[in-house]
Design an enzyme around this catalytic site. Structure first.
Site, PDB file in Angstrom:
ATOM      1  N   HIS A 122     107.293 -45.469  88.640  1.00  0.00           N
ATOM      2  CA  HIS A 122     106.768 -46.828  88.517  1.00  0.00           C
ATOM      3  C   HIS A 122     107.452 -47.718  89.560  1.00  0.00           C
ATOM      4  O   HIS A 122     108.634 -47.515  89.868  1.00  0.00           O
ATOM      5  CB  HIS A 122     107.113 -47.298  87.102  1.00  0.00           C
ATOM      6  CG  HIS A 122     106.460 -48.560  86.669  1.00  0.00           C
ATOM      7  ND1 HIS A 122     106.907 -49.798  87.023  1.00  0.00           N
ATOM      8  CD2 HIS A 122     105.380 -48.772  85.872  1.00  0.00           C
ATOM      9  CE1 HIS A 122     106.145 -50.729  86.463  1.00  0.00           C
ATOM     10  NE2 HIS A 122     105.202 -50.127  85.763  1.00  0.00           N
ATOM     11  N   ASP A 199     114.393 -43.561  83.744  1.00  0.00           N
ATOM     12  CA  ASP A 199     113.500 -44.651  83.341  1.00  0.00           C
ATOM     13  C   ASP A 199     112.825 -44.180  82.056  1.00  0.00           C
ATOM     14  O   ASP A 199     111.930 -43.338  82.082  1.00  0.00           O
ATOM     15  CB  ASP A 199     112.483 -44.909  84.458  1.00  0.00           C
ATOM     16  CG  ASP A 199     111.371 -45.857  84.023  1.00  0.00           C
ATOM     17  OD1 ASP A 199     111.296 -46.183  82.822  1.00  0.00           O
ATOM     18  OD2 ASP A 199     110.562 -46.252  84.875  1.00  0.00           O
ATOM     19  N   GLN A 202     108.502 -45.106  79.178  1.00  0.00           N
ATOM     20  CA  GLN A 202     107.385 -44.401  78.534  1.00  0.00           C
ATOM     21  C   GLN A 202     107.869 -43.189  77.750  1.00  0.00           C
ATOM     22  O   GLN A 202     107.056 -42.390  77.289  1.00  0.00           O
ATOM     23  CB  GLN A 202     106.360 -43.947  79.590  1.00  0.00           C
ATOM     24  CG  GLN A 202     105.753 -45.057  80.394  1.00  0.00           C
ATOM     25  CD  GLN A 202     104.793 -45.929  79.588  1.00  0.00           C
ATOM     26  OE1 GLN A 202     104.350 -45.565  78.502  1.00  0.00           O
ATOM     27  NE2 GLN A 202     104.470 -47.089  80.120  1.00  0.00           N
TER      28      GLN A 202
END
Ligand code: PMP
Length: 442
Positions: A122, A199, A202
């Site tokens: 992202h 990260d 999600q």
């Protein structure tokens, strides 16, 4: 296992009627809806306990501080951190990544060093590190993505080398849903002595997360993607690394003492939470984490797996020639996210047509432009051989429709979605030239 129909009763917004139809909310990868338990916690905080935190002497400040500190503990429990002090509240994942890049990155990167991320990352993860790498003269390298939407693990040894200082990667893709092999990446990063940042935006809301087992050094996630309020989020770090980490934003609430010549910083996590924090958002996030823990994250994962398996099967059976689906097909390899295109019909048109029938999906490039270009994710049929040089042309033609699930979605909603998509495909030629309202009502 929980019953999604029971879960739905906790979400007032799911009663909404949109364009004359009952809302079907399939935009959970962008942000999730909020249960009354979260809404009520915030109302209670504002109605009964509100004051600024950090232990003012008066009663309300003591109560607010206690709730805020306890929220750190709840989030630590949610990810099985060793201590609440490893949990830094941030505004969102973007905020956490900037914090790390501007503190760890600015201090530690040197000319010739390498930062490794992935083609599927992202922008919120990729760009802070690209910026700091450019400032420090470091090089950014990318782990590639296979046509099936997995990371190319065969290239890990080549990508992560003795020059690598940071490996920063998405634990689950916001576009393809691919759950990446965190342990494999951590193993390779350890071999070369690089720090590893996950990260988890999600991942944490969808997969049971145990930071003690994953082996990461830092991990970030956003509260609003796991039933919590916007403006809430977590940067988790290993205690020894957080203790060594320099500050990014500085100011009130980060220091023990200041003279004109000297600064004594507060202990972790406070020295990273500059200024008056987003108190009610993170207290609300704790209520969200409690809610998910009550459901059981194993059950959340299982529910999404079933939904994604069903949607993939139905798409394949119903529209084998009309719809292109991107990313892994094995439900065990992905979260509840499915990106696709209807061949020949622009993703925005598909999204507007679905909205006309009350279905909320996301369309566009989902802050993952390089991934869209790498996998040629376009409605154009066939996709162009070459990615255009002009950004305008790229943005016009590339993108996808993304349906993403959470705890309140049901198989019946997927059936309705398939029926509507069939209608949209039947109306494809008319939708290419006329407004959605004119075609879909006609
Ligand atoms: N990383 C991933 C994988 C995401 O999906 C998102 C949100 N779409 C982010 C980072 C950024 O999250 P936020 O906008 O909450 O900062």
């Amino acid at each position: 296992m929980f019953d999604p129909l029971e879960v739905r009763k906790d979400f007032p917004i799911l009663e909404r009627v949109v364009k004359g139809r009952k809302l079907v909310y399939f935009d959970n990868a962008a942000s999730t809806q909020k249960p009354v338990q979260v809404i009520n916690r915030i109302v209670e905080f504002y109605s009964k306990h509100y004051a600024n935190v950090h232990r003012g002497l008066h009663t309300l400040s003591q109560e607010a501080s206690e709730m805020y500190e306890k929220a750190h503990g709840t989030l630590a429990k949610f990810i099985n951190a060793y201590s609440w002090e490893e949990v830094v509240f941030v505004n969102n994942t973007t905020d956490a990544m900037n914090l790390l890049a501007y503190s760890w990155g600015l201090e530690n990167l040197r000319e010739g060093d390498e930062v490794v991320t992935t083609v599927m990352d992202h922008h919120s993860t990729m760009l802070p590190w690209r910026k700091i790498a450019a400032m420090r003269g470091a090089r950014v390298k990318y782990i590639d993505v296979t046509p099936e939407g997995y990371l190319d693990y065969g290239s890990l040894d080549e990508a992560i080398t003795r020059r690598t200082k940071v490996v920063v990667f998405t634990m689950a893709s916001n576009v393809l849903g691919t759950i990446n092999n965190v342990k494999e990446i951590v193993k390779r990063a350890r071999e070369v002595g690089a720090i590893v940042i996950g990260d988890g935006a999600q991942y944490v809301p969808h997969v049971p997360t145990n930071v003690r087992e994953l082996g990461l050094d830092f991990m970030a996630f956003s509260g609003h993607k796991m039933l919590g309020p916007t403006g809430s989020g977590v940067l988790w770090g290993r205690r020894d690394l957080l203790e060594k980490l320099g500050t990014f934003k500085v100011g009130g609430d980060t220091i023990k003492d200041v003279t004109l010549d000297d600064i004594v910083w507060l202990d972790i996590p406070w020295r990273f939470e500059a200024g008056t924090p987003n108190i009610e958002a993170n207290i609300g996030l704790a209520a969200a984490a409690e809610y998910l823990l009550r459901l059981g994250m194993e059950n959340v994962r299982e529910h999404e797996k079933r939904l994604v398996e069903y949607l993939l099967k139905r798409l394949e059976e119903e529209f084998p020639d009309e719809v292109v689906v991107y990313g892994p097909r094995r439900p065990g390899d992905k979260t509840g996210v499915v990106a696709f295109n209807v061949k020949g019909l622009h993703h925005h048109t598909v999204g507007m047509a679905l909205d006309f029938f009350g279905i909320a999906v996301r369309t566009g490039l989902h802050c993952a432009h390089p991934l869209h270009y790498r996998l040629k994710m376009t409605y154009l049929d066939p996709p162009p051989d070459k990615i255009p040089d002009s950004a305008d042309e790229r943005l016009r033609n590339f993108g996808s429709v993304r349906a993403s699930f959470y705890i309140y979605n049901t198989h019946e909603e997927i059936d309705y979605f398939i029926d509507v998509l069939r209608r949209v495909i039947e109306l494809k030629e008319a939708l290419k030239s006329k407004p959605v309202e004119a075609v879909c009502t006609g």
